[in-house]
Each structure stands twice: as structure tokens, then as C-alpha cells.
Design a protein around this motif. Structure first.
Motif, PDB file in Angstrom:
ATOM      1  N   GLN A  29       0.842  -1.197   0.000  1.00 58.47           N
ATOM      2  CA  GLN A  29       0.000   0.000   0.000  1.00 58.47           C
ATOM      3  C   GLN A  29       0.878   1.249   0.000  1.00 58.47           C
ATOM      4  O   GLN A  29       2.067   1.166   0.278  1.00 58.47           O
ATOM      5  N   PRO A  30       0.318   2.438  -0.288  1.00 55.62           N
ATOM      6  CA  PRO A  30       1.131   3.627  -0.543  1.00 55.62           C
ATOM      7  C   PRO A  30       1.346   4.577   0.648  1.00 55.62           C
ATOM      8  O   PRO A  30       1.946   5.630   0.470  1.00 55.62           O
ATOM      9  N   LEU A  31       0.835   4.235   1.819  1.00 54.41           N
ATOM     10  CA  LEU A  31       0.907   5.169   2.940  1.00 54.41           C
ATOM     11  C   LEU A  31       2.145   4.909   3.804  1.00 54.41           C
ATOM     12  O   LEU A  31       2.424   3.773   4.177  1.00 54.41           O
ATOM     13  N   ILE A  32       2.868   5.986   4.122  1.00 55.84           N
ATOM     14  CA  ILE A  32       4.097   5.895   4.913  1.00 55.84           C
ATOM     15  C   ILE A  32       3.999   6.839   6.107  1.00 55.84           C
ATOM     16  O   ILE A  32       3.840   8.046   5.921  1.00 55.84           O
ATOM     17  N   LEU A  38       9.378  10.783  16.385  1.00 56.66           N
ATOM     18  CA  LEU A  38       8.143  10.819  17.164  1.00 56.66           C
ATOM     19  C   LEU A  38       7.075   9.888  16.588  1.00 56.66           C
ATOM     20  O   LEU A  38       6.059   9.628  17.241  1.00 56.66           O
ATOM     21  N   ILE A  39       7.295   9.399  15.380  1.00 54.28           N
ATOM     22  CA  ILE A  39       6.296   8.567  14.709  1.00 54.28           C
ATOM     23  C   ILE A  39       6.811   7.153  14.426  1.00 54.28           C
ATOM     24  O   ILE A  39       6.199   6.163  14.823  1.00 54.28           O
ATOM     25  N   THR A  40       7.915   7.044  13.710  1.00 53.84           N
ATOM     26  CA  THR A  40       8.388   5.729  13.281  1.00 53.84           C
ATOM     27  C   THR A  40       9.607   5.294  14.073  1.00 53.84           C
ATOM     28  O   THR A  40      10.738   5.718  13.810  1.00 53.84           O
ATOM     29  N   MET A 238       3.469  10.392   2.561  1.00 51.56           N
ATOM     30  CA  MET A 238       4.048  10.344   3.910  1.00 51.56           C
ATOM     31  C   MET A 238       3.371  11.393   4.778  1.00 51.56           C
ATOM     32  O   MET A 238       3.240  12.549   4.376  1.00 51.56           O
ATOM     33  N   SER A 239       2.939  10.973   5.969  1.00 48.11           N
ATOM     34  CA  SER A 239       2.217  11.901   6.836  1.00 48.11           C
ATOM     35  C   SER A 239       2.646  11.773   8.291  1.00 48.11           C
ATOM     36  O   SER A 239       2.894  10.666   8.779  1.00 48.11           O
ATOM     37  N   TYR A 240       2.730  12.900   8.945  1.00 44.99           N
ATOM     38  CA  TYR A 240       2.959  12.947  10.402  1.00 44.99           C
ATOM     39  C   TYR A 240       1.616  12.975  11.124  1.00 44.99           C
ATOM     40  O   TYR A 240       1.347  12.174  12.005  1.00 44.99           O
ATOM     41  N   ARG A 241       0.791  13.906  10.706  1.00 47.89           N
ATOM     42  CA  ARG A 241      -0.446  14.190  11.434  1.00 47.89           C
ATOM     43  C   ARG A 241      -1.361  12.978  11.548  1.00 47.89           C
ATOM     44  O   ARG A 241      -1.908  12.694  12.617  1.00 47.89           O
ATOM     45  N   ILE A 242      -1.538  12.244  10.461  1.00 47.62           N
ATOM     46  CA  ILE A 242      -2.486  11.133  10.458  1.00 47.62           C
ATOM     47  C   ILE A 242      -2.032   9.992  11.366  1.00 47.62           C
ATOM     48  O   ILE A 242      -2.849   9.323  11.991  1.00 47.62           O
ATOM     49  N   PHE A 243      -0.714   9.811  11.487  1.00 50.17           N
ATOM     50  CA  PHE A 243      -0.203   8.664  12.241  1.00 50.17           C
ATOM     51  C   PHE A 243       0.203   9.001  13.675  1.00 50.17           C
ATOM     52  O   PHE A 243       0.556   8.098  14.436  1.00 50.17           O
ATOM     53  N   GLU A 244       0.146  10.270  14.065  1.00 50.94           N
ATOM     54  CA  GLU A 244       0.631  10.611  15.396  1.00 50.94           C
ATOM     55  C   GLU A 244      -0.264  10.084  16.516  1.00 50.94           C
ATOM     56  O   GLU A 244       0.163  10.003  17.658  1.00 50.94           O
ATOM     57  N   GLU A 248       1.324   2.619  18.072  1.00 53.06           N
ATOM     58  CA  GLU A 248       2.723   2.266  17.824  1.00 53.06           C
ATOM     59  C   GLU A 248       3.659   3.469  17.801  1.00 53.06           C
ATOM     60  O   GLU A 248       4.883   3.294  17.794  1.00 53.06           O
ATOM     61  N   ALA A 249       3.131   4.684  17.751  1.00 50.75           N
ATOM     62  CA  ALA A 249       3.985   5.873  17.770  1.00 50.75           C
ATOM     63  C   ALA A 249       4.616   6.021  19.144  1.00 50.75           C
ATOM     64  O   ALA A 249       3.932   5.903  20.164  1.00 50.75           O
ATOM     65  N   PRO A 250       5.939   6.263  19.234  1.00 53.34           N
ATOM     66  CA  PRO A 250       6.620   6.278  20.532  1.00 53.34           C
ATOM     67  C   PRO A 250       6.251   7.449  21.434  1.00 53.34           C
ATOM     68  O   PRO A 250       6.408   7.374  22.641  1.00 53.34           O
TER      69      PRO A 250
END
Length: 283
Positions: A29-32, A38-40, A238-244, A248-250
């Protein structure tokens, strides 16, 4: 986007995978998630690898800045990679982590030494990133990585013009990161006055793209609708906001697991494809 007349009957099997084609790199899939520390981190990376998705790990510099020497920062990064490898082998029962785990590297002399160590660990996806992506330093690192391993996957950026993107592709990058000041955590435009609105940057860079060359749209994403529009001109988002808000985000971990979030977002992307009368992201 203007909805198109739908010519399909029944359900459409939407292909949302990304396949480089020439070699074995293929992502489901295309989402990163953002490659910010802070995320990965380890949990996020392992969760993505389990889905055959691309995870771009941070370089550790921001996380350890002021607390450790450069050598200690690199040592901590190496330990994290080894831990990801062990988890994938022990708990996922797979030894192909290197097909999905990218490591962010800079352009300093220490980063050249780091690339050798990463290769020894089996890493084959390198993300050469610098705030000034259109620079001799980034081009030199891309060229170095390509000569070191002709079959590696090289991501490079950040740029906002077609001319800059083309220079990276010609030098050896497979995938170019497009975006400057578009992310919710990137204030480059505000403090420097430099930048281009994200959609305009994507259109310009996409105009220079050839087959086998890819774009990551970085930043400017608030909703799944933004993702669909970005994918009209890019291959990944690639997104910060959607995955924060993910568990699993630290930092500021939430209650939503990344697999649950991805499943929801991918359904929205599939709807966007159906409304555009296409059955794949490539279309």
C-alpha cells in the motif's frame, strides 16, 4: 476531483500496491508514516513490515541530539535495526525485513561510514534526506549509495521543483520526496520564506517523472481526501499528522492501532479510485 462516469459493473478489485518492477521491491500500500522519531520507531516499523509496507526509520539525530556523540547516535540506530531484525525473525517468522525497512541518512562524512555499516546489516533501502534536497551534498550521497549497491532502493529529497526531482532521478534516486513546509511539523516556509504549495510542487515534479521513477508526497495531509488527491501525482504519501495518534507511535501514543487506521484509510482510497473510474493507483 470531478467524479467520472463509472464503467465497471459490480465491485472493483482496486490494486493499491506499489511495485518498482525492475527488482524485488514491492509494497502492499502507498501510505508511509513520517520518518520523524516521534512517529516511526521500532514498534511502528515492525507493524508496517508485517503488512509488507514501507517503513522509513528515523536517523536518531534529533532524538539523541545533545545527549550523545555522533558515534553513540549511530550505535543506537544500529541497535534499533538489529532489534527490528530479531523481532521480525522471532515473532513474524520472516527474514526479509530488508525489503521493507528504509533508514534515513544525512550527508555528513559520518553518514558515509554509516552506509557501510547499514549494508553489513542487510539494509538495502536508503532515504537520503536534507532540508536542502536540491544540493550537491544530496546528489553526492545518492551517487555513492548507487555505486555501492546498484540494486538498492534510494529515496531522496526534499524538493519542490521538477528540475530538482529530475536531477535526483538522473543521479540514481528511485523515489523523490516532494514537499517543503507542507507538513504540520515543518515550518520552513514560515521561517525562511522559501517553498511552493504542495499540489503545485507535485504537479511540477510529476511532469518530469518517467517509468520506474517514483514520488513520495510529504506533508499537507489532514484527511483521506487529501491522500487521494496527492496520489493523482505521487506514488506514496508520507504523513505525520495522520499517524501521530497511533498506538505504535513512541510519543503521544494513542489507542488506535496502525493496522486499524490503515484499513480505514485504504477503504477511502479505494472509494476515491472508484469515483475516478480507475481500478489501480497507477491508473
Amino acid at each position: 476531483l470531478i467524479p467520472k462516469h463509472n464503467s465497471y459493473s459490480g465491485e472493483i478489485a482496486t490494486d493499491i500496491s506499489i511495485n518498482r518492477g525492475e527488482i524485488e521491491y514491492c509494497f502492499s500500500q502507498p501510505l508511509i508514516p513520517s520518518n520523524s522519531f516521534l512517529i516511526t520507531d521500532i514498534k511502528m516499523a515492525v507493524s508496517l513490515i508485517a503488512r509488507n509496507s514501507l517503513a522509513v526509520f528515523h536517523d536518531g539525530v534529533e532524538y539523541y541530539r545533545g545527549s550523545y556523540s555522533d558515534d553513540a547516535v549511530k550505535a543506537n540506530l544500529i541497535r534499533s535495526i538489529k532489534e527490528i531484525k530479531d523481532i521480525c525473525s522471532s515473532f513474524l517468522g520472516r527474514n526479509d525485513f530488508q525489503k521493507y525497512l528504509g533508514i534515513t541518512i544525512g550527508v555528513t562524512p559520518a553518514d558515509y561510514d554509516l552506509v557501510y555499516k547499514l549494508c553489513e546489516l542487510g539494509i538495502r533501502i536508503f532515504c537520503v534526506e536534507n532540508v536542502v534536497g536540491d544540493s550537491d551534498a544530496v546528489l553526492a550521497m545518492v551517487e555513492f549509495c548507487r555505486k555501492l549497491d546498484p540494486n538498492c532502493l534510494i529515496i531522496a529529497g526534499d524538493v519542490v521543483t521538477g528540475k530538482a526531482a529530475k536531477a535526483l532521478w538522473v543521479t540514481g534516486a528511485d523515489c523523490v520526496i516532494v514537499g517543503l513546509g507542507a507538513s504540520s511539523k515543518d515550518n520552513t516556509r514560515e521561517i525562511s520564506g522559501n517553498g511552493i504549495p504542495q499540489l503545485s510542487a507535485l504537479i511540477d515534479c510529476a511532469s518530469e517523472k518517467s517509468r520506474g521513477q517514483y514520488i513520495i508526497s510529504k506533508g499537507g495531509i489532514s484527511t483521506s481526501g487529501d491522500i487521494v488527491k496527492a496520489l493523482c501525482f505521487s506514488d506514496f504519501v508520507m504523513s505525520y499528522r495522520i499517524f501521530e495518534g497511533c498506538f505504535e507511535a513512541p510519543v503521544r501514543a494513542g489507542a488506535v492501532e496502525v493496522k486499524t487506521l490503515l484499513n480505514s484509510l485504504l477503504k477511502d482510497i479505494e472509494l476515491g479510485c472508484r469515483l475516478q473510474n480507475v481500478s489501480s493507483i497507477r491508473q
